[in-house]
Write an enzyme that holds these catalytic residues in place. Structure first.
Site, PDB file in Angstrom:
ATOM      1  NE  ARG A  59      -2.615   0.869   3.615  1.00  0.00           N
ATOM      2  CZ  ARG A  59      -3.681   0.946   4.586  1.00  0.00           C
ATOM      3  NH1 ARG A  59      -4.747   0.606   4.307  1.00  0.00           N
ATOM      4  NH2 ARG A  59      -3.233   0.816   5.954  1.00  0.00           N
ATOM      5  NE  ARG A  93      -2.264  -1.455  11.199  1.00  0.00           N
ATOM      6  CZ  ARG A  93      -2.127  -0.941   9.862  1.00  0.00           C
ATOM      7  NH1 ARG A  93      -1.199  -1.298   9.172  1.00  0.00           N
ATOM      8  NH2 ARG A  93      -3.272  -0.792   9.040  1.00  0.00           N
TER       9      ARG A  93
HETATM   10  P1  AMP Z   1      -6.461   2.953  10.626  1.00  0.00           P
HETATM   11  O1  AMP Z   1      -6.097   4.000   9.894  1.00  0.00           O
HETATM   12  O2  AMP Z   1      -7.834   2.587  10.856  1.00  0.00           O
HETATM   13  O3  AMP Z   1      -5.736   1.498  10.300  1.00  0.00           O
HETATM   14  O4  AMP Z   1      -6.002   3.148  12.228  1.00  0.00           O
HETATM   15  C1  AMP Z   1      -4.558   3.373  12.550  1.00  0.00           C
HETATM   16  C2  AMP Z   1      -4.343   3.371  13.793  1.00  0.00           C
HETATM   17  O5  AMP Z   1      -5.017   4.264  14.545  1.00  0.00           O
HETATM   18  C3  AMP Z   1      -4.722   1.933  14.573  1.00  0.00           C
HETATM   19  O6  AMP Z   1      -3.637   1.167  14.625  1.00  0.00           O
HETATM   20  C4  AMP Z   1      -4.595   2.475  16.132  1.00  0.00           C
HETATM   21  O7  AMP Z   1      -3.474   2.745  16.627  1.00  0.00           O
HETATM   22  C5  AMP Z   1      -5.287   3.891  15.745  1.00  0.00           C
HETATM   23  N1  AMP Z   1      -6.954   3.718  15.823  1.00  0.00           N
HETATM   24  C6  AMP Z   1      -7.619   4.276  14.871  1.00  0.00           C
HETATM   25  N2  AMP Z   1      -8.929   3.907  15.202  1.00  0.00           N
HETATM   26  C7  AMP Z   1      -9.030   3.710  16.564  1.00  0.00           C
HETATM   27  C8  AMP Z   1     -10.019   3.195  17.219  1.00  0.00           C
HETATM   28  N3  AMP Z   1     -11.334   3.231  16.658  1.00  0.00           N
HETATM   29  N4  AMP Z   1      -9.854   2.917  18.535  1.00  0.00           N
HETATM   30  C9  AMP Z   1      -8.523   2.810  19.066  1.00  0.00           C
HETATM   31  N5  AMP Z   1      -7.461   3.312  17.987  1.00  0.00           N
HETATM   32  C10 AMP Z   1      -7.672   3.609  16.855  1.00  0.00           C
END
Ligand code: AMP
Length: 216
Positions: free
Chosen positions: A127, A171
């Site tokens: 990505r 993740r």
């Molecule tokens: P994403 O872009 O959705 O993959 O999110 C990237 C990172 O942001 C995640 O690995 C978490 O560290 C944090 N994060 C995003 N959304 C959440 C959420 N709803 N709750 C807790 N951490 C979040």
């Protein structure tokens, strides 16, 4: 209308949420983007969020929930929202239900984008994202016309620091352990729509709109 896009990292939630938001005139709330913005701006929240994101673990529920509730209480959030990357666990899902119920609102549908683990790994490790407009590319499936430059706005493409193999692994573990139980939670609530996340971006978008009952 309040919709949640549920799925593992790499399932295509960001791309599809942007598409559905445009088609159905909804506000797109992506908690990952909110955290990344805070990191870029160097705020106190950003400095804290950076350490969670780098490790591939979730940020604290209280902060995340507060951030989302503030965003949906803004006037433009009242006509409808598509949530991307939120809720990520049961506590967040319950807090969202409660906050909406206080305003006589509720989540209408939850679209679960199902993608095999093998495909997720391929998508995440290849990505590239535009630093300017967030448009996603994939080194193998959908490369940009000019390497390193966004086709749409000419912005610089970058790889997310959490798209490295060890953080991707973490993740996905967090997803299967903490977020995947929401599939049952929303199935029991009679709100879950499952769509296949395989195929092209366009095919997936149409599938989601059709599933939501807005397509032809
Ligand atoms: P994403 O872009 O959705 O993959 O999110 C990237 C990172 O942001 C995640 O690995 C978490 O560290 C944090 N994060 C995003 N959304 C959440 C959420 N709803 N709750 C807790 N951490 C979040």
């Amino acid at each position: 209308m309040y919709i949640i896009l549920l799925g593992a990292p790499g399932a295509g939630k960001g791309t599809q949420a942007a598409y559905v938001a445009q088609e159905l005139n909804l506000i797109h709330i992506a908690t990952g983007d909110l955290f990344r913005q805070a990191v870029e701006q160097g705020t106190e929240l950003g400095m804290e969020a950076k350490s969670y994101m780098e490790k591939g673990i979730l940020g604290p529920d209280e902060i995340t929930i507060r951030m989302v509730l503030e965003r949906i209480s803004a006037p433009d959030g009242e006509s409808g929202v598509i949530f991307d990357g939120f809720p990520r666990n049961l506590k967040q899902a319950e807090a969202l239900d409660e906050a909406l119920a206080q305003q006589d609102k509720a989540i209408d549908k939850v679209v679960y984008i199902k993608v095999s683990e093998e495909e997720l790994l391929k998508r995440l490790s290849g990505r590239w994202i535009c630093r300017n407009c967030q448009a996603p590319y994939n080194a193998i499936n959908s490369p940009p016309k000019v390497w390193g430059k966004c086709d749409r706005c000419g912005g610089e493409l970058y790889q997310r620091p959490d798209d490295t193999p060890p953080v991707i692994k973490q993740r996905l573990q967090v997803y299967f352990h903490e977020t995947a139980p929401l599939i049952d939670f929303y199935t029991q609530a009679g709100k879950l729509l499952e769509v296949s996340g395989e195929g092209s971006i366009d095919e997936m978008g149409k599938r989601i709109i059709t599933a939501l009952g807005e397509g032809n």
